[in-house]
Scaffold this motif. Structure first.
Motif, PDB file in Angstrom:
ATOM      1  N   ILE A 501       0.853  -1.207   0.000  1.00 38.22           N
ATOM      2  CA  ILE A 501       0.000   0.000   0.000  1.00 38.22           C
ATOM      3  C   ILE A 501       0.885   1.251   0.000  1.00 38.22           C
ATOM      4  N   LYS A 502       1.929   1.231   0.806  1.00 40.37           N
ATOM      5  CA  LYS A 502       2.865   2.364   0.858  1.00 40.37           C
ATOM      6  C   LYS A 502       3.568   2.540  -0.481  1.00 40.37           C
ATOM      7  N   ALA A 503       3.878   1.425  -1.126  1.00 40.23           N
ATOM      8  CA  ALA A 503       4.561   1.505  -2.427  1.00 40.23           C
ATOM      9  C   ALA A 503       3.671   2.157  -3.471  1.00 40.23           C
ATOM     10  N   GLN A 504       2.386   1.777  -3.479  1.00 39.48           N
ATOM     11  CA  GLN A 504       1.471   2.369  -4.459  1.00 39.48           C
ATOM     12  C   GLN A 504       1.316   3.858  -4.207  1.00 39.48           C
ATOM     13  N   GLU A 505       1.283   4.257  -2.939  1.00 40.06           N
ATOM     14  CA  GLU A 505       1.196   5.677  -2.608  1.00 40.06           C
ATOM     15  C   GLU A 505       2.460   6.415  -3.051  1.00 40.06           C
ATOM     16  N   ALA A 506       3.624   5.795  -2.801  1.00 37.88           N
ATOM     17  CA  ALA A 506       4.887   6.438  -3.177  1.00 37.88           C
ATOM     18  C   ALA A 506       5.007   6.581  -4.690  1.00 37.88           C
ATOM     19  N   ALA A 507       4.407   5.642  -5.422  1.00 40.33           N
ATOM     20  CA  ALA A 507       4.474   5.684  -6.887  1.00 40.33           C
ATOM     21  C   ALA A 507       3.362   6.519  -7.493  1.00 40.33           C
ATOM     22  N   GLY A 508       2.542   7.124  -6.651  1.00 42.61           N
ATOM     23  CA  GLY A 508       1.439   7.945  -7.147  1.00 42.61           C
ATOM     24  C   GLY A 508       0.389   7.128  -7.876  1.00 42.61           C
ATOM     25  N   GLY A 509       0.197   5.875  -7.463  1.00 38.37           N
ATOM     26  CA  GLY A 509      -0.819   5.015  -8.063  1.00 38.37           C
ATOM     27  C   GLY A 509      -0.454   4.479  -9.434  1.00 38.37           C
ATOM     28  N   THR A 510       0.821   4.538  -9.822  1.00 34.36           N
ATOM     29  CA  THR A 510       1.234   4.111 -11.169  1.00 34.36           C
ATOM     30  C   THR A 510       1.675   2.654 -11.233  1.00 34.36           C
ATOM     31  N   LEU A 511       1.754   1.978 -10.093  1.00 33.88           N
ATOM     32  CA  LEU A 511       2.188   0.578 -10.119  1.00 33.88           C
ATOM     33  C   LEU A 511       1.093  -0.307 -10.700  1.00 33.88           C
ATOM     34  N   ARG A 512       1.446  -1.121 -11.706  1.00 31.13           N
ATOM     35  CA  ARG A 512       0.497  -2.065 -12.309  1.00 31.13           C
ATOM     36  C   ARG A 512       0.389  -3.324 -11.442  1.00 31.13           C
ATOM     37  N   ASP A 513      -0.604  -4.176 -11.768  1.00 31.30           N
ATOM     38  CA  ASP A 513      -0.814  -5.404 -10.993  1.00 31.30           C
ATOM     39  C   ASP A 513       0.425  -6.299 -11.017  1.00 31.30           C
ATOM     40  N   ASP A 514       1.059  -6.442 -12.207  1.00 32.24           N
ATOM     41  CA  ASP A 514       2.228  -7.310 -12.288  1.00 32.24           C
ATOM     42  C   ASP A 514       3.384  -6.746 -11.476  1.00 32.24           C
ATOM     43  N   GLU A 515       3.478  -5.418 -11.358  1.00 29.72           N
ATOM     44  CA  GLU A 515       4.541  -4.817 -10.562  1.00 29.72           C
ATOM     45  C   GLU A 515       4.278  -4.988  -9.071  1.00 29.72           C
ATOM     46  N   ILE A 516       3.001  -4.928  -8.699  1.00 27.84           N
ATOM     47  CA  ILE A 516       2.635  -5.207  -7.295  1.00 27.84           C
ATOM     48  C   ILE A 516       2.995  -6.649  -6.949  1.00 27.84           C
ATOM     49  N   ASN A 517       2.669  -7.597  -7.853  1.00 26.84           N
ATOM     50  CA  ASN A 517       3.005  -9.008  -7.615  1.00 26.84           C
ATOM     51  C   ASN A 517       4.514  -9.192  -7.510  1.00 26.84           C
ATOM     52  N   PHE A 518       5.247  -8.546  -8.398  1.00 22.71           N
ATOM     53  CA  PHE A 518       6.714  -8.625  -8.365  1.00 22.71           C
ATOM     54  C   PHE A 518       7.244  -8.124  -7.016  1.00 22.71           C
ATOM     55  N   LEU A 519       6.742  -6.975  -6.569  1.00 22.11           N
ATOM     56  CA  LEU A 519       7.195  -6.384  -5.314  1.00 22.11           C
ATOM     57  C   LEU A 519       6.850  -7.281  -4.127  1.00 22.11           C
ATOM     58  N   ALA A 520       5.680  -7.936  -4.176  1.00 20.73           N
ATOM     59  CA  ALA A 520       5.274  -8.843  -3.092  1.00 20.73           C
ATOM     60  C   ALA A 520       6.235 -10.022  -2.996  1.00 20.73           C
ATOM     61  N   LEU A 521       6.566 -10.628  -4.123  1.00 23.84           N
ATOM     62  CA  LEU A 521       7.520 -11.745  -4.136  1.00 23.84           C
ATOM     63  C   LEU A 521       8.887 -11.291  -3.637  1.00 23.84           C
ATOM     64  N   TYR A 522       9.301 -10.108  -4.042  1.00 19.96           N
ATOM     65  CA  TYR A 522      10.610  -9.590  -3.632  1.00 19.96           C
ATOM     66  C   TYR A 522      10.640  -9.335  -2.125  1.00 19.96           C
ATOM     67  N   CYS A 523       9.564  -8.758  -1.582  1.00 19.19           N
ATOM     68  CA  CYS A 523       9.500  -8.487  -0.144  1.00 19.19           C
ATOM     69  C   CYS A 523       9.536  -9.771   0.679  1.00 19.19           C
ATOM     70  N   CYS A 524       9.014 -10.871   0.112  1.00 19.27           N
ATOM     71  CA  CYS A 524       8.995 -12.150   0.824  1.00 19.27           C
ATOM     72  C   CYS A 524      10.315 -12.893   0.698  1.00 19.27           C
ATOM     73  N   GLY A 525      11.291 -12.301   0.004  1.00 18.43           N
ATOM     74  CA  GLY A 525      12.627 -12.880  -0.024  1.00 18.43           C
ATOM     75  C   GLY A 525      12.874 -13.912  -1.079  1.00 18.43           C
ATOM     76  N   PHE A 526      12.013 -14.027  -2.101  1.00 16.87           N
ATOM     77  CA  PHE A 526      12.220 -15.035  -3.135  1.00 16.87           C
ATOM     78  C   PHE A 526      13.400 -14.639  -4.031  1.00 16.87           C
ATOM     79  N   SER A 527      14.143 -15.652  -4.525  1.00 15.27           N
ATOM     80  CA  SER A 527      15.290 -15.397  -5.394  1.00 15.27           C
ATOM     81  C   SER A 527      14.824 -14.968  -6.777  1.00 15.27           C
ATOM     82  N   ARG A 528      15.777 -14.493  -7.586  1.00 12.21           N
ATOM     83  CA  ARG A 528      15.426 -13.999  -8.920  1.00 12.21           C
ATOM     84  C   ARG A 528      14.882 -15.103  -9.816  1.00 12.21           C
ATOM     85  N   THR A 529      15.376 -16.362  -9.626  1.00 12.38           N
ATOM     86  CA  THR A 529      14.869 -17.458 -10.457  1.00 12.38           C
ATOM     87  C   THR A 529      13.415 -17.767 -10.131  1.00 12.38           C
TER      88      THR A 529
END
Length: 572
Positions: A501-529
């Motif tokens: 939620i903070k990320a979407q606010e910081a981006a001014g609502g420009t984050l797409r669904d796939d970018e939100i999903n990407f950020l969620a996986l990254y925050c949970c510590g998943f590797s790049r593969t």
């Protein structure tokens, strides 16, 4: 009549007594040969074994003799054409239930098959020896792991991770049995592997320094020189830390006094002087280097002289040395490509002799024609490989990057398991998040299982087949992909205090669904593969690019900085 029977009984008793004494003496001499082997006296053991009679042995003595003879010949570097002799010991001890000698025989059978080039059977035998010896035979288990590490390390693609695991598993076992020589081999090989893996320089330095310390304590100047030279090369060619590289190169040359070594340590020292601006010192070091005896040494000499002349602004001479170095490199590549051709020619020579003895001129002519076709085809392949070797190298590096990231993927999933466990302890049974945690855990457990299989497949299959296996096993199925990502979003917000939620606010609502999903996986510590697979990207490069794009939208240097800046402060 009774007197005659008594004579017969006495005679039989005498024969049985002599046979018993002979058997006892035979077993004693076998034990003596085994003791000589354990003391490193392979020649003495061979002499003792060859002096023993070959007839009248029981099955156990035959098996023990076959085991000791094979080990003595291997330790003496004598050629062994097949594993038929050691096979006698393997079969006998498998039936008799003697696990200690069964594991030892399997270890030797694996070594024999490795020496004759039958790597598939060698790996099979060594894995069996490892499993059997795991419980109560640490020495045999450690040696099996060491040989497996060596075999996996020699493969072109995808096996370095397995080799590292085997060497690391063997280290505490060698400590347990106080086998310093084998421990030194493990440390040296681990340092060599990590030195060639990007981002693993610290591990390479750690293992190589430990190897140097151990070699010094053992008085093994050759191993001390070898590992000092590896560190000098690492700091010179990879870390670009020339003062440190110079120190290790000088230590290597100091350790090399009294032993025959290659001149490449001198060339490494010369390059250090060169990069530090000491051109004259570099020339002196090269001029005083040992005689070049191999093609590789000559190539390194030309490379070094090319760099020296380039720094001296002698471009024409520098180019001449550069061309000679390239020619030597091409020569080495052609030599390796023609390895199979030499085997074909050897087979052809044998066939030609057989045909001549049978006067089959027509068949000989056809064979000659076939051999000529093979030679021409091999030369065409060699020229093609030379022309496209750079392109193939790039493609191989991309594939190596994917396989090298498998262990990071495995680690990230295991970390997520632990995170989910801690997170679940804070929930109530009726909480909807409990269902999400269970669904995600099931998916992660399946991915961990798949990763273990993929690591083995990366050795077994070529690039194309492995890519197909990777895509089919790692992909989240269509049935649970959407729910999996939504659940990951929910847990990421819970774990990081509403970070999405903070990320979407910081981006001014420009984050797409796939970018939100990407950020969620990254925050949970998943590797790049794992992120690449879950997001259905085509390459690891896409993961990097997406990470940069999202960081720009968040007005942050990188995603890690944004997560850290929005991490809730702990209450004092």
């Amino acid at each position: 009549m009774i007197k005659k029977l008594l004579h017969i009984v006495v005679a039989l008793a005498t024969v049985l007594s002599l046979h018993s004494c002979g058997g006892s003496d035979y077993a004693h001499r076998l034990e003596l040969a085994d003791t000589l082997l354990s003391q490193g006296n392979s020649n003495g053991a061979l002499k003792e074994l060859k002096a023993l009679p070959a007839n009248g042995l029981n099955d156990d003595d035959k098996a023990y003799h076959a085991l000791l003879m094979t080990e003595a010949r291997l330790n003496s570097n004598l050629a062994i054409a097949s594993d038929s002799i050691i096979g006698i010991a393997v079969d006998h001890y498998a039936r008799s239930g003697n696990d200690s000698r069964h594991a030892r025989a399997l270890l030797l059978q694996g070594c024999v098959n490795e020496d004759i080039g039958n790597l598939d059977k060698a790996v099979e035998c060594l894995h069996k020896a490892e499993d059997i010896a795991r419980k109560d035979n640490p020495s045999t288990c450690a040696q099996a792991k060491l040989r497996l590490g060596h075999i996996y390390q020699q493969q072109v693609v995808g096996a370095n991770l397995i080799a590292v695991d085997k060497y690391r598993e063997a280290l505490p076992l060698f400590d347990q049995v106080n086998d310093k020589h084998s421990k030194l081999a493990c440390l040296s090989q681990l340092g060599t592997i990590y030195r060639n893996i990007k981002g693993k320089g610290d591990s390479a330095v750690l293992y190589l320094n430990n190897a140097i310390t151990l070699a010094d304590s053992m008085g093994d100047q050759r191993q001390k020189f070898s590992n000092l030279f590896k560190l000098a090369e690492y700091y010179c060619e990879i870390a670009k830390d020339y003062p440190t590289a110079k120190l290790f190169a000088l230590r290597a040359l100091d350790a090399a006094q009294g032993i025959k070594t290659h001149p490449r340590a001198h060339y490494c020292l010369a390059l250090c002087h060169l990069h530090m601006g000491h051109i004259d010192s570099a020339r002196i070091v090269v001029d005083n280097s040992p005689e070049r005896t191999t093609t590789a040494d000559i190539m390194w000499y030309y490379n070094t002289m090319s760099e020296i002349e380039k720094s001296s602004h002698n471009d024409a001479l520098s180019r001449w040395y550069y061309d000679r170095a390239n020619d030597m490199g091409d020569s080495i590549l052609i030599s390796s490509l023609n390895h199979r051709l030499l085997a074909v020619e050897k087979s052809y020579d044998t066939q030609k002799a057989e045909l001549r003895s049978q006067t089959l001129q027509a068949d000989l002519h056809r064979t000659l024609t076939g051999a000529a076709v093979i030679v021409i085809a091999a030369l065409v392949i060699a020229l093609f490989a030379l022309r496209y070797r750079n392109r193939l190298k790039i493609k191989q590096n991309e594939y190596e990057l994917l396989t090298a990231d498998l262990d990071n993927s495995l680690h990230s999933l295991e970390e997520m398991q632990n995170t989910l466990h801690l997170y679940e302890n804070k929930l109530t049974e009726a909480d909807e998040s409990t269902r999400k945690v269970n669904e995600i855990r099931n998916i992660i457990d399946e991915q961990i299982k798949n990763l273990h299989q993929l690591i083995l497949w990366s050795y077994e299959y070529d690039e194309k087949k492995f890519a197909a296996k990777f895509n089919s096993m790692m992909a989240v199925s269509d049935g649970n992909s959407e729910s999996f990502l939504k659940d990951i979003q929910s847990i990421a917000n819970d774990l990081h205090d509403g970070i999405l939620i903070k990320a979407q606010e910081a981006a001014g609502g420009t984050l797409r669904d796939d970018e939100i999903n990407f950020l969620a996986l990254y925050c949970c510590g998943f590797s790049r593969t794992v992120i690449m697979v879950c997001m259905k990207y085509k390459s690891l490069g896409t993961v990097y690019n997406k990470r940069v794009q999202i960081a720009r939208k968040l007005n942050a240097t990188n995603i890690d900085e944004f997560i850290k800046s929005n991490k809730p402060q702990k209450q004092k």
